[in-house]
Scaffold this motif. Structure first.
Motif, PDB file in Angstrom:
ATOM      1  N   ASP A 175      24.267  32.492  40.052  1.00  0.00           N
ATOM      2  CA  ASP A 175      24.981  31.928  38.892  1.00  0.00           C
ATOM      3  C   ASP A 175      25.751  33.021  38.162  1.00  0.00           C
ATOM      4  O   ASP A 175      26.934  32.857  37.866  1.00  0.00           O
ATOM      5  CB  ASP A 175      23.979  31.320  37.888  1.00  0.00           C
ATOM      6  CG  ASP A 175      23.409  30.005  38.384  1.00  0.00           C
ATOM      7  OD1 ASP A 175      24.042  29.382  39.264  1.00  0.00           O
ATOM      8  OD2 ASP A 175      22.328  29.621  37.900  1.00  0.00           O
ATOM      9  N   THR A 178      28.739  34.388  40.190  1.00  0.00           N
ATOM     10  CA  THR A 178      29.924  33.519  40.271  1.00  0.00           C
ATOM     11  C   THR A 178      30.709  33.534  38.968  1.00  0.00           C
ATOM     12  O   THR A 178      31.835  33.069  38.929  1.00  0.00           O
ATOM     13  CB  THR A 178      29.548  32.059  40.630  1.00  0.00           C
ATOM     14  OG1 THR A 178      28.589  31.610  39.677  1.00  0.00           O
ATOM     15  CG2 THR A 178      29.000  31.940  42.028  1.00  0.00           C
ATOM     16  N   ARG A 179      30.095  34.071  37.901  1.00  0.00           N
ATOM     17  CA  ARG A 179      30.809  34.149  36.621  1.00  0.00           C
ATOM     18  C   ARG A 179      31.500  35.499  36.414  1.00  0.00           C
ATOM     19  O   ARG A 179      32.116  35.723  35.376  1.00  0.00           O
ATOM     20  CB  ARG A 179      29.840  33.895  35.469  1.00  0.00           C
ATOM     21  CG  ARG A 179      29.530  32.412  35.305  1.00  0.00           C
ATOM     22  CD  ARG A 179      28.300  32.220  34.444  1.00  0.00           C
ATOM     23  NE  ARG A 179      27.956  30.830  34.263  1.00  0.00           N
ATOM     24  CZ  ARG A 179      27.439  30.045  35.208  1.00  0.00           C
ATOM     25  NH1 ARG A 179      27.252  30.518  36.417  1.00  0.00           N
ATOM     26  NH2 ARG A 179      27.147  28.789  34.962  1.00  0.00           N
ATOM     27  N   ASN A 184      36.944  35.431  39.472  1.00  0.00           N
ATOM     28  CA  ASN A 184      37.597  34.276  38.860  1.00  0.00           C
ATOM     29  C   ASN A 184      39.004  34.586  38.373  1.00  0.00           C
ATOM     30  O   ASN A 184      39.499  33.917  37.467  1.00  0.00           O
ATOM     31  CB  ASN A 184      36.740  33.788  37.671  1.00  0.00           C
ATOM     32  CG  ASN A 184      35.431  33.201  38.160  1.00  0.00           C
ATOM     33  OD1 ASN A 184      35.402  32.098  38.705  1.00  0.00           O
ATOM     34  ND2 ASN A 184      34.351  33.948  38.014  1.00  0.00           N
TER      35      ASN A 184
END
Ligand code: ADP
Ligand code: 5GP
Length: 202
Positions: A175, A178-179, A184
């Motif tokens: 988690d 992925t942040r 991103n």
């Protein structure tokens, strides 16, 4: 997501817990020349291959990484990982420390997790509980000496005391990973292009 541990550290059970808990993950099946253990299924647990087949796969560049562990060859087929990535899922690789470092070198964006049992006594109990003969336990503990020497090179350490907690910790690592901004940048870029097109009235 690359998971390593000394033998008996819980790679197999943490992996199955993770796959049950969270559908983002899929196991990338690896191949080995060791013989099949009771209950193992070809194509699910491993691709069981002969030494000749393994050497051919290696020569043809079809293995992402490979290592010799306890006298047998093990290797990750490139296709195994590609198939998982093409489905938009996170490949879970439970491989030895040498393999983990090869993957990290090739793909710095891979996340490496080292699992440890809470103490040595627990590790020995778990190895015995899995039915390992005393001489196998000794070999595995000997190998563990060199494996823990390189533990500091892993991104994360998870203590596998209560299984459920260890599984949740690995999922939490995913988690957080992925942040990361670097994973991103497309979203930042997209927002930036919306901003540059917009006429903003205050
Ligand atoms: P590895 O794949 O790293 O060699 P396993 O997943 O086979 O290790 O785990 C070794 C043994 O210890 C197995 O019998 C497994 O069921 C047991 N085990 C692993 N983690 C735990 C845990 N947190 N609590 C109790 N038993 C565990
Ligand atoms: P086992 O024979 O107990 O299933 O696995 C022995 C060791 O080989 C474990 O540390 C396991 O994680 C590792 N291993 C399994 N598949 C691979 C692989 O494809 N590559 C590497 N480098 N190690 C693997």
């Amino acid at each position: 997501m690359v998971i390593s541990a000394p033998s008996g550290g819980g790679k197999t059970v943490v992996r199955s817990g993770l796959l049950k808990l969270d559908k983002r993950f899929a196991f990338s099946v690896t191949c080995t020349t060791r013989s099949r253990r009771t209950g193992e299924i070809d194509g699910r647990d491993y691709y069981f291959v002969t030494v000749e087949q393994f050497r051919r796969l290696r020569k043809e560049g079809k293995l992402l990484e490979w290592a010799t562990v306890h006298g047998n060859y093990y290797g990750t087929p490139v296709q195994s990982v590609v198939r998982v990535l093409e489905k938009g899922r996170i490949p879970v690789m439970t491989i030895d420390v040498k393999g983990a470092h090869s993957v990290k070198r090739l793909f710095p964006e891979a996340v490496t997790v080292f699992l440890l049992p809470p103490d040595l006594k627990t590790l020995v109990q778990r190895l015995r509980g899995r039915g390992e003969a005393p001489e196998n336990v000794s070999v595995r503990l000997e190998t563990a000496r060199s494996e823990i020497k390189v533990a500091a090179r892993f991104d994360y350490l998870v203590i596998n005391d209560k299984l459920k907690e260890a599984v949740h910790e690995v999922a939490a690592i995913a988690d957080l990973e992925t942040r990361k901004t670097g994973r991103n940048l497309d979203k930042v870029k997209d927002f930036g292009s919306q901003l540059s097109k917009a006429k903003i009235k205050l």
